[in-house]
Design an enzyme around this catalytic site. Structure first.
Site, PDB file in Angstrom:
ATOM      1  N   ASN A   9      44.237  42.549  40.942  1.00 17.21           N
ATOM      2  CA  ASN A   9      44.842  43.073  39.478  1.00 17.21           C
ATOM      3  C   ASN A   9      42.831  44.511  38.722  1.00 17.21           C
ATOM      4  OD1 ASN A   9      44.602  43.458  35.988  1.00 17.21           O
ATOM      5  ND2 ASN A   9      43.886  41.046  35.612  1.00 17.21           N
ATOM      6  N   TRP A  10      43.929  45.319  38.145  1.00 12.40           N
ATOM      7  CA  TRP A  10      43.155  47.159  38.638  1.00 12.40           C
ATOM      8  C   TRP A  10      42.508  46.439  36.681  1.00 12.40           C
ATOM      9  CZ3 TRP A  10      45.818  50.943  42.183  1.00 12.40           C
ATOM     10  CH2 TRP A  10      45.508  50.190  43.485  1.00 12.40           C
ATOM     11  N   LYS A  11      42.652  46.289  35.856  1.00 12.07           N
ATOM     12  CA  LYS A  11      42.303  45.948  34.938  1.00 12.07           C
ATOM     13  C   LYS A  11      42.342  47.923  35.110  1.00 12.07           C
ATOM     14  CE  LYS A  11      40.238  41.712  34.984  1.00 12.07           C
ATOM     15  NZ  LYS A  11      39.094  41.007  35.261  1.00 12.07           N
ATOM     16  N   HIS A  95      47.421  37.180  30.794  1.00 12.96           N
ATOM     17  CA  HIS A  95      45.941  37.147  31.149  1.00 12.96           C
ATOM     18  C   HIS A  95      44.888  36.870  29.881  1.00 12.96           C
ATOM     19  CE1 HIS A  95      42.283  38.609  32.397  1.00 12.96           C
ATOM     20  NE2 HIS A  95      42.550  38.756  34.080  1.00 12.96           N
ATOM     21  N   GLU A  97      42.459  38.042  29.220  1.00 11.17           N
ATOM     22  CA  GLU A  97      41.376  39.263  28.319  1.00 11.17           C
ATOM     23  C   GLU A  97      42.152  39.684  27.743  1.00 11.17           C
ATOM     24  OE1 GLU A  97      40.382  42.011  31.670  1.00 11.17           O
ATOM     25  OE2 GLU A  97      39.069  40.163  32.444  1.00 11.17           O
ATOM     26  N   GLU A 167      43.730  30.859  35.471  1.00 16.42           N
ATOM     27  CA  GLU A 167      42.392  31.592  36.012  1.00 16.42           C
ATOM     28  C   GLU A 167      41.533  30.558  34.727  1.00 16.42           C
ATOM     29  OE1 GLU A 167      42.732  35.672  37.512  1.00 16.42           O
ATOM     30  OE2 GLU A 167      43.772  35.557  35.212  1.00 16.42           O
ATOM     31  N   GLY A 173      35.295  37.141  36.856  1.00 20.40           N
ATOM     32  CA  GLY A 173      34.642  38.090  36.460  1.00 20.40           C
ATOM     33  C   GLY A 173      32.966  37.947  35.906  1.00 20.40           C
ATOM     34  N   SER A 213      36.817  35.187  40.435  1.00 20.20           N
ATOM     35  CA  SER A 213      35.637  35.399  40.878  1.00 20.20           C
ATOM     36  C   SER A 213      35.672  35.322  42.359  1.00 20.20           C
ATOM     37  CB  SER A 213      34.661  35.012  40.655  1.00 20.20           C
ATOM     38  OG  SER A 213      34.512  35.381  39.945  1.00 20.20           O
ATOM     39  N   GLY A 234      40.059  40.381  40.940  1.00 15.20           N
ATOM     40  CA  GLY A 234      40.456  41.089  39.738  1.00 15.20           C
ATOM     41  C   GLY A 234      39.353  42.244  40.438  1.00 15.20           C
ATOM     42  N   GLY A 235      38.002  42.257  40.014  1.00 13.83           N
ATOM     43  CA  GLY A 235      36.935  42.652  40.330  1.00 13.83           C
ATOM     44  C   GLY A 235      36.747  42.965  42.246  1.00 13.83           C
TER      45      GLY A 235
HETATM   46  C1  PEP Z   1      41.731  38.343  36.589  1.00 11.92           C
HETATM   47  O1  PEP Z   1      41.147  39.731  36.444  1.00 11.92           O
HETATM   48  O2  PEP Z   1      42.813  38.254  37.185  1.00 11.92           O
HETATM   49  C2  PEP Z   1      40.479  38.139  37.308  1.00 11.92           C
HETATM   50  C3  PEP Z   1      40.687  36.678  38.427  1.00 11.92           C
HETATM   51  O3  PEP Z   1      38.747  38.735  37.991  1.00 11.92           O
HETATM   52  P1  PEP Z   1      37.724  39.057  38.922  1.00 11.92           P
HETATM   53  O4  PEP Z   1      38.197  38.470  39.982  1.00 11.92           O
HETATM   54  O5  PEP Z   1      37.146  39.560  38.234  1.00 11.92           O
HETATM   55  O6  PEP Z   1      36.927  37.150  38.293  1.00 11.92           O
END
Ligand code: PEP
Length: 253
Positions: A9-11, A95, A97, A167, A173, A213, A234-235
């Site tokens: 997930n590149w956000k 999500h 966010e 999640e 994050g 994470s 994500g990251g």
């Molecule tokens: C996400 O955005 O779905 C996520 C899990 O982010 P991260 O891996 O950065 O915690």
């Protein structure tokens, strides 16, 4: 019978040029990915270009959100049909966010899921508790409510077009990953809940991803859990080498 499913997930990261460069590198890996589902979710602006690079490779392109209406006066929004036309086969819905920063509730998320399925998109449906909810012992209750409300309109045949991503909000994050045991406990609960709501077969076939994470260093131990089928990342999905290591978490180079 479930395949590993590794999703990035590149956000709100990557220009079109950066996203296409990543997709071209990913395309080179496609022959090694025939036994797993691999997916990237770029921002809307890069969807068509990334989907075009990945076309025919078996690697999926996903949108990160959609509007529930088919069209209309909704400035800044994008419909399910537009996403499908851009060449995507998946969309991420719910999500954390979107829930916390944009006020999306279970009912809206449910309508978005219906809109996505109606246009032939598959859905990565995100659920998870906050730290406060976990500490209050409410994890199962929160996850159960999110599943029941978000999937209220779905029938058993719809479940094969669904992936669930657990999640925990406190792990997204933050660098804090759920332990493999914590992830497995909630994943097993989600699978049994889906078995009760739909059928054991539907629940057994359902991919349940962990997100929060995930990194190259913890991917394999999470994937070793019987009910963890993949990761929504994500990251650590933004850098190609890091993502490639997670896609190939079980292979030595
Ligand atoms: C996400 O955005 O779905 C996520 C899990 O982010 P991260 O891996 O950065 O915690």
């Amino acid at each position: 019978m479930r395949r590993p499913f590794i999703a990035g997930n590149w956000k709100m990261h990557k220009t079109v040029a950066e996203a296409v460069a990543f997709a071209r590198q990913l395309k080179e890996m496609a022959p090694c990915c025939a036994d797993r589902d691999v997916l990237v979710a770029p921002p809307f602006t890069a969807l068509s270009a990334v989907a075009e690079v990945l076309r025919g490779t078996g690697i999926h392109a996903a949108a990160q959100n959609l509007h529930e209406a088919p069209q209309g006066a909704f400035t800044g929004e994008v419909s399910a049909a537009m996403i499908a036309e851009a060449g995507c086969d998946y969309v991420i819905i719910g999500h954390s966010e979107r829930r916390t920063l944009f006020g999306e509730d279970d009912a809206l998320i449910g309508r978005k899921i219906v809109a996505a399925l109606g246009c032939g998109l598959k859905v990565i449906f995100c659920i998870g508790e906050t730290l406060q909810e976990r500490e209050a012992g409410l994890t199962s209750a929160v996850v159960e409510r999110q599943v029941k409300e978000g999937l209220k309109a779905l029938r058993i045949d719809d479940i094969r077009h669904l992936v669930i991503a657990y999640e925990p909000v406190w792990a997204i994050g933050t660098g804090k990953t759920a332990t493999p045991g914590q992830a497995e406990e909630v994943h097993a609960f989600i699978r049994s809940l889906m078995g009760r709501l739909y059928s054991k077969d539907a629940a057994d076939a359902l991919a349940i991803l962990y997100g929060g994470s995930v990194k190259p260093d913890n991917m394999a131990e999470l994937m070793a859990q019987p009910n963890v089928d993949g990761g929504l990342i994500g990251g650590a999905s933004l850098d190609f080498d890091s993502f490639a290591r997670m896609v190939m978490y079980d292979k030595k180079d």
